[in-house]
Design a protein around this motif. Structure first.
Motif, mmCIF file in Angstrom:
data_model
loop_
_atom_site.group_PDB
_atom_site.id
_atom_site.type_symbol
_atom_site.label_atom_id
_atom_site.label_comp_id
_atom_site.label_asym_id
_atom_site.label_seq_id
_atom_site.Cartn_x
_atom_site.Cartn_y
_atom_site.Cartn_z
ATOM 1 N N UNK A 1 0.750 -1.222 -0.102
ATOM 2 C CA UNK A 1 -0.001 0.072 -0.046
ATOM 3 C C UNK A 1 0.932 1.279 0.077
ATOM 4 N N UNK A 2 0.648 2.002 -1.171
ATOM 5 C CA UNK A 2 1.500 3.445 -1.212
ATOM 6 C C UNK A 2 2.719 3.074 -1.548
ATOM 7 N N UNK A 3 3.245 2.283 -2.015
ATOM 8 C CA UNK A 3 4.654 1.908 -2.440
ATOM 9 C C UNK A 3 4.523 1.685 -4.097
ATOM 10 N N UNK A 4 5.866 2.026 -4.602
ATOM 11 C CA UNK A 4 5.843 1.960 -6.174
ATOM 12 C C UNK A 4 6.261 0.496 -6.448
ATOM 13 N N UNK A 5 5.488 -0.079 -7.585
ATOM 14 C CA UNK A 5 5.993 -1.389 -8.195
ATOM 15 C C UNK A 5 6.073 -1.250 -9.573
ATOM 16 N N UNK A 6 7.216 -1.713 -9.984
ATOM 17 C CA UNK A 6 7.344 -1.424 -11.450
ATOM 18 C C UNK A 6 6.883 -2.495 -12.593
ATOM 19 N N UNK A 7 6.170 -2.117 -13.375
ATOM 20 C CA UNK A 7 5.598 -2.817 -14.465
ATOM 21 C C UNK A 7 6.332 -2.663 -15.717
ATOM 22 N N UNK A 8 6.682 -3.649 -16.221
ATOM 23 C CA UNK A 8 7.511 -3.553 -17.630
ATOM 24 C C UNK A 8 6.808 -4.410 -18.474
ATOM 25 N N UNK A 9 6.236 -3.482 -19.665
ATOM 26 C CA UNK A 9 5.407 -4.173 -20.622
ATOM 27 C C UNK A 9 4.320 -3.379 -21.072
ATOM 28 N N UNK B 1 1.547 1.585 -9.621
ATOM 29 C CA UNK B 1 2.237 1.145 -11.014
ATOM 30 C C UNK B 1 3.179 2.171 -11.408
ATOM 31 N N UNK B 2 4.418 1.739 -11.427
ATOM 32 C CA UNK B 2 5.313 2.804 -12.180
ATOM 33 C C UNK B 2 6.183 2.006 -13.229
ATOM 34 N N UNK C 1 14.465 2.796 -8.887
ATOM 35 C CA UNK C 1 14.985 3.002 -7.690
ATOM 36 C C UNK C 1 14.430 3.423 -6.453
ATOM 37 N N UNK C 2 12.858 3.404 -6.635
ATOM 38 C CA UNK C 2 12.046 3.762 -5.487
ATOM 39 C C UNK C 2 11.156 2.472 -5.166
ATOM 40 N N UNK C 3 11.552 1.462 -5.871
ATOM 41 C CA UNK C 3 10.513 0.195 -5.748
ATOM 42 C C UNK C 3 11.392 -1.005 -5.135
#
Length: 256
Positions: free
Chosen positions: A11-19, A38-39, A45-47
């Protein structure tokens, strides 16, 4: 176990999604549903977690390696060999979550197991969890001893108990249970003579009671594969020995 099951709060955290496309959109929706943000890879570097959903195998592997070098745990769609974690099939009865995983072997199998569980577990199970959470102090007052409290709750939640987890109205009976519960629970003992050292040969009753046991007394040659079917916090006592006066004791003997 092929993996250590964990529930990761994002919750409230960045999670990288590539695609891009449906596969990546599905991962982004899941992240959002769990409260994450999603970022893009540029914000890695934030995830702490990353999802790679690319059809091209080489590009997917390269993206996974880039994220791993930055210290992220990575899931790569349809590539369990590249995954630091896998996604289970999720049954959501908030706050109850049931996750079914095959370790990436077959998403279809996990899905159909989850569908069967959805038909079995009532929609109201989340309300029961909320009522139990709200009643923690009342339970501590009613059952001051932690072990006695756990045994009382086990008995109430078991099949046929006043808070049977598969009954749709169990959440409505928490207060009555707390008012009428017994402060002292007598000990009980169940003894089984096993004809096999294969845990798959346990009967449903044996497996159920083993999973509920406070203490497991066993012959020294009972294999670990059977003993791990008990709760992780259950006491283990090799036979011979005196069973405790309280709680459920399951005695296992190997009869060959």
């Amino acid at each position: 176990m092929h993996s250590l099951p964990l529930f990761h709060r994002i919750a409230g955290e960045r999670v990288v999604v590539v695609g891009d496309g449906d596969m990546a959109e599905a991962k982004a929706r899941l992240v959002t549903r769990a409260g994450g943000i999603p970022c893009a890879e540029t914000e890695a570097h934030h995830a702490q977690l990353g999802f790679v959903a690319l059809e091209n195998g080489r590009k997917a592997e390269a993206a996974a390696l880039r994220l791993k070098r930055l210290g992220l745990l990575v899931n790569v769609a349809d590539r369990p060999d590249l995954c630091d974690f896998t996604l289970p099939s999720i049954l959501d009865r908030e706050p109850v979550l049931v996750a079914v995983s095959t370790g990436g072997a077959s998403a279809g199998l996990a899905k159909h197991l989850r569908l069967r569980l959805e038909a079995l577990i009532p929609e109201t199970i989340g309300r029961l969890a909320d009522r139990l959470s709200a009643s923690r102090e009342a339970m501590r007052t009613r059952f001051p001893d932690g072990a006695a409290r756990r045994r009382a709750l086990d008995k109430a939640l078991a099949e046929g108990g006043p808070l049977d987890v598969l009954k749709v109205d169990s959440h409505e009976h928490v207060d009555n249970w707390l008012q009428g519960g017994s402060d002292k629970l007598a000990g009980s003992t169940e003894e089984f003579k096993l004809t096999s050292d294969d845990p798959d040969d346990l009967t449903l009753r044996q497996a159920r009671l083993l999973g509920m046991a406070d203490t497991v007394q066993h012959d020294p040659d009972i294999p670990e594969a059977i003993l791990v079917r008990a709760r992780a916090d259950a006491r283990r006592i090799e036979l011979p020995g005196e069973p405790p006066a309280e709680g459920l004791t399951v005695i296992l003997r190997l009869d060959r």
